[in-house]
Design an enzyme around this catalytic site. Structure first.
Site, PDB file in Angstrom:
ATOM      1  N   GLY A  55      -4.439   3.307  -2.222  1.00 34.52           N
ATOM      2  CA  GLY A  55      -4.091   2.863  -3.301  1.00 34.52           C
ATOM      3  C   GLY A  55      -2.886   3.586  -3.594  1.00 34.52           C
ATOM      4  O   GLY A  55      -2.387   2.887  -4.188  1.00 34.52           O
ATOM      5  N   GLU A 110      -6.372   6.134  -9.788  1.00 32.74           N
ATOM      6  CA  GLU A 110      -7.125   4.574  -9.754  1.00 32.74           C
ATOM      7  C   GLU A 110      -5.125   4.282  -9.262  1.00 32.74           C
ATOM      8  O   GLU A 110      -4.317   3.910 -10.844  1.00 32.74           O
ATOM      9  CB  GLU A 110      -7.751   3.926 -10.038  1.00 32.74           C
ATOM     10  CG  GLU A 110      -9.527   4.442  -8.661  1.00 32.74           C
ATOM     11  CD  GLU A 110      -9.165   3.805  -7.767  1.00 32.74           C
ATOM     12  OE1 GLU A 110      -8.020   3.962  -7.173  1.00 32.74           O
ATOM     13  OE2 GLU A 110     -10.178   3.238  -7.504  1.00 32.74           O
ATOM     14  N   ASP A 111      -5.330   3.187  -7.621  1.00 33.82           N
ATOM     15  CA  ASP A 111      -4.580   2.590  -8.713  1.00 33.82           C
ATOM     16  C   ASP A 111      -5.054   1.225  -9.590  1.00 33.82           C
ATOM     17  O   ASP A 111      -4.054   0.520 -10.833  1.00 33.82           O
ATOM     18  CB  ASP A 111      -3.613   1.933  -6.978  1.00 33.82           C
ATOM     19  CG  ASP A 111      -5.213   1.300  -6.538  1.00 33.82           C
ATOM     20  OD1 ASP A 111      -6.441   1.394  -6.684  1.00 33.82           O
ATOM     21  OD2 ASP A 111      -4.789   0.665  -5.160  1.00 33.82           O
ATOM     22  N   ASP A 114     -11.205  -2.785 -10.797  1.00 30.69           N
ATOM     23  CA  ASP A 114     -11.593  -4.137 -10.574  1.00 30.69           C
ATOM     24  C   ASP A 114     -13.064  -4.230 -11.327  1.00 30.69           C
ATOM     25  O   ASP A 114     -13.210  -4.066 -12.506  1.00 30.69           O
ATOM     26  CB  ASP A 114     -11.452  -4.759  -9.662  1.00 30.69           C
ATOM     27  CG  ASP A 114     -11.862  -5.765  -9.022  1.00 30.69           C
ATOM     28  OD1 ASP A 114     -11.651  -7.253 -10.125  1.00 30.69           O
ATOM     29  OD2 ASP A 114     -11.696  -6.390  -7.849  1.00 30.69           O
ATOM     30  N   PHE A 163      -5.942 -11.177  -7.596  1.00 30.39           N
ATOM     31  CA  PHE A 163      -5.167 -10.213  -6.379  1.00 30.39           C
ATOM     32  C   PHE A 163      -3.706  -9.916  -6.843  1.00 30.39           C
ATOM     33  O   PHE A 163      -3.313 -10.713  -7.378  1.00 30.39           O
ATOM     34  CB  PHE A 163      -5.290 -10.925  -5.696  1.00 30.39           C
ATOM     35  CG  PHE A 163      -5.387  -9.877  -4.257  1.00 30.39           C
ATOM     36  CD1 PHE A 163      -6.373  -9.081  -4.297  1.00 30.39           C
ATOM     37  CD2 PHE A 163      -4.482 -10.333  -3.158  1.00 30.39           C
ATOM     38  CE1 PHE A 163      -6.691  -8.046  -3.679  1.00 30.39           C
ATOM     39  CE2 PHE A 163      -5.022  -8.853  -2.374  1.00 30.39           C
ATOM     40  CZ  PHE A 163      -5.406  -8.232  -2.336  1.00 30.39           C
ATOM     41  N   ASP A 170      -2.369  -2.975  -1.248  1.00 30.39           N
ATOM     42  CA  ASP A 170      -2.342  -3.516   0.108  1.00 30.39           C
ATOM     43  C   ASP A 170      -2.635  -5.504   0.199  1.00 30.39           C
ATOM     44  O   ASP A 170      -3.629  -5.572  -0.697  1.00 30.39           O
ATOM     45  CB  ASP A 170      -2.778  -2.254   0.963  1.00 30.39           C
ATOM     46  CG  ASP A 170      -4.958  -3.290   0.957  1.00 30.39           C
ATOM     47  OD1 ASP A 170      -5.394  -2.872  -0.332  1.00 30.39           O
ATOM     48  OD2 ASP A 170      -4.998  -3.020   1.637  1.00 30.39           O
ATOM     49  N   ARG A 176       2.305  -2.005   0.837  1.00 32.40           N
ATOM     50  CA  ARG A 176       2.337  -1.109  -0.310  1.00 32.40           C
ATOM     51  C   ARG A 176       3.232  -0.370  -0.478  1.00 32.40           C
ATOM     52  O   ARG A 176       3.243  -0.071  -1.389  1.00 32.40           O
ATOM     53  CB  ARG A 176       1.174  -0.552   0.405  1.00 32.40           C
ATOM     54  CG  ARG A 176      -0.145   0.055   0.582  1.00 32.40           C
ATOM     55  CD  ARG A 176      -1.172   1.013   0.657  1.00 32.40           C
ATOM     56  NE  ARG A 176      -2.408   0.583   1.861  1.00 32.40           N
ATOM     57  CZ  ARG A 176      -3.403   0.262   1.237  1.00 32.40           C
ATOM     58  NH1 ARG A 176      -3.110   0.680  -0.052  1.00 32.40           N
ATOM     59  NH2 ARG A 176      -4.403   0.595   1.590  1.00 32.40           N
TER      60      ARG A 176
HETATM   61  P1  5GP Z   1     -13.446  -1.881  -7.742  1.00 31.05           P
HETATM   62  O1  5GP Z   1     -14.579  -0.865  -7.093  1.00 31.05           O
HETATM   63  O2  5GP Z   1     -13.209  -1.100 -10.039  1.00 31.05           O
HETATM   64  O3  5GP Z   1     -13.907  -3.286  -8.271  1.00 31.05           O
HETATM   65  O4  5GP Z   1     -12.236  -1.840  -6.547  1.00 31.05           O
HETATM   66  C1  5GP Z   1     -11.231  -1.099  -6.850  1.00 31.05           C
HETATM   67  C2  5GP Z   1     -10.367  -0.962  -5.352  1.00 31.05           C
HETATM   68  O5  5GP Z   1     -10.213  -1.971  -5.482  1.00 31.05           O
HETATM   69  C3  5GP Z   1      -8.928  -0.759  -5.891  1.00 31.05           C
HETATM   70  O6  5GP Z   1      -8.706   0.998  -5.495  1.00 31.05           O
HETATM   71  C4  5GP Z   1      -8.600  -1.424  -5.098  1.00 31.05           C
HETATM   72  O7  5GP Z   1      -8.231  -0.446  -3.666  1.00 31.05           O
HETATM   73  C5  5GP Z   1      -9.515  -2.744  -4.786  1.00 31.05           C
HETATM   74  N1  5GP Z   1      -8.911  -3.689  -5.513  1.00 31.05           N
HETATM   75  C6  5GP Z   1      -8.963  -4.188  -6.767  1.00 31.05           C
HETATM   76  N2  5GP Z   1      -8.828  -5.675  -7.125  1.00 31.05           N
HETATM   77  C7  5GP Z   1      -7.321  -4.983  -6.280  1.00 31.05           C
HETATM   78  C8  5GP Z   1      -6.269  -6.195  -6.373  1.00 31.05           C
HETATM   79  O8  5GP Z   1      -6.050  -6.972  -6.937  1.00 31.05           O
HETATM   80  N3  5GP Z   1      -5.316  -6.413  -5.199  1.00 31.05           N
HETATM   81  C9  5GP Z   1      -5.963  -5.213  -4.323  1.00 31.05           C
HETATM   82  N4  5GP Z   1      -4.619  -4.862  -3.174  1.00 31.05           N
HETATM   83  N5  5GP Z   1      -6.334  -4.549  -4.013  1.00 31.05           N
HETATM   84  C10 5GP Z   1      -7.703  -4.338  -5.423  1.00 31.05           C
END
Ligand code: 5GP
Length: 186
Positions: A55, A110-111, A114, A163, A170, A176
């Site tokens: 991402g 990081e992108d 969450d 989301f 993606d 992407r």
């Molecule tokens: P975390 O580990 O903080 O819960 O989630 C981080 C990863 O989940 C991000 O690097 C990404 O790949 C994915 N992610 C979290 N939220 C989203 C979202 O709203 N859209 C997309 N496409 N990926 C997400």
């Protein structure tokens, strides 16, 4: 309502409607500011900027172009959501670093943060390699979803717990390549 510009039109993934959240211009302006701040904070140092694949690849690319001090780059790859919109709550390392980061200044890129699980996992892993310092840059953060106590030093935008796709993010590996970030409309 003014008519949306072409690249800001809503898009449909099957019956799911996504509407623009952040335009290309808003993103580019903010990434430039983050690059400037990082350049100032790391002046006189040679940081290693570590992107989390897949991402972060577009944000990372634009970010480093806006950093005007010397830096090195490397990547980790983590397992993704698969084709789902919801995290499995499980993180796996798919690609290790190549660089030796012992005693180095690390900026994790990081992108989106969450729940914070991925960053928490990566930070713990990086710490085990004894770097000189660690900071985190994330283009997007969903403050209402955070479950882990992670510190994000450079935040592009705080967004609602919804989301999003585009600019590296993606949906089942697609979208992407969009310049705009779109959010799922309820
Ligand atoms: P975390 O580990 O903080 O819960 O989630 C981080 C990863 O989940 C991000 O690097 C990404 O790949 C994915 N992610 C979290 N939220 C989203 C979202 O709203 N859209 C997309 N496409 N990926 C997400």
């Amino acid at each position: 309502m003014p008519k949306l510009k072409k690249n800001e039109d809503a898009i449909f993934v099957g019956s799911e409607k996504f509407i623009p959240l952040l335009t290309k211009e808003q993103i580019q302006k903010r990434v430039k500011e983050l690059g400037k701040q990082i350049s100032k904070d790391y002046k006189g140092k040679l940081p290693i900027i570590i992107g989390i694949l897949n991402g972060s690849f577009i944000f990372m690319s634009d970010l480093v172009k806006n950093i005007n001090i010397n830096c090195e780059i490397d990547f980790f790859k983590l397992s993704s959501y698969g084709d789902s919109k919801i995290s499995s709550g499980d993180v796996k390392l798919i690609k290790e670093l190549n660089a030796d980061i012992n005693d180095r200044h690390i900026i994790i890129v990081e992108d989106i943060v969450d729940t914070g699980l991925s960053i928490d996992f990566i930070e713990k892993l990086i710490k085990s390699y004894n770097p000189a310092s660690i900071s985190v840059a994330s283009l997007l953060v969903k403050p209402d979803s955070l479950k882990y106590n992670v510190k994000i030093n450079y935040i592009g935008f705080e967004i609602p717990d919804k989301f999003v796709i585009g600019y590296g993010l993606d949906y089942a590996q697609k979208y992407r390549n969009l310049n705009t970030i779109y959010v799922l409309s309820e």
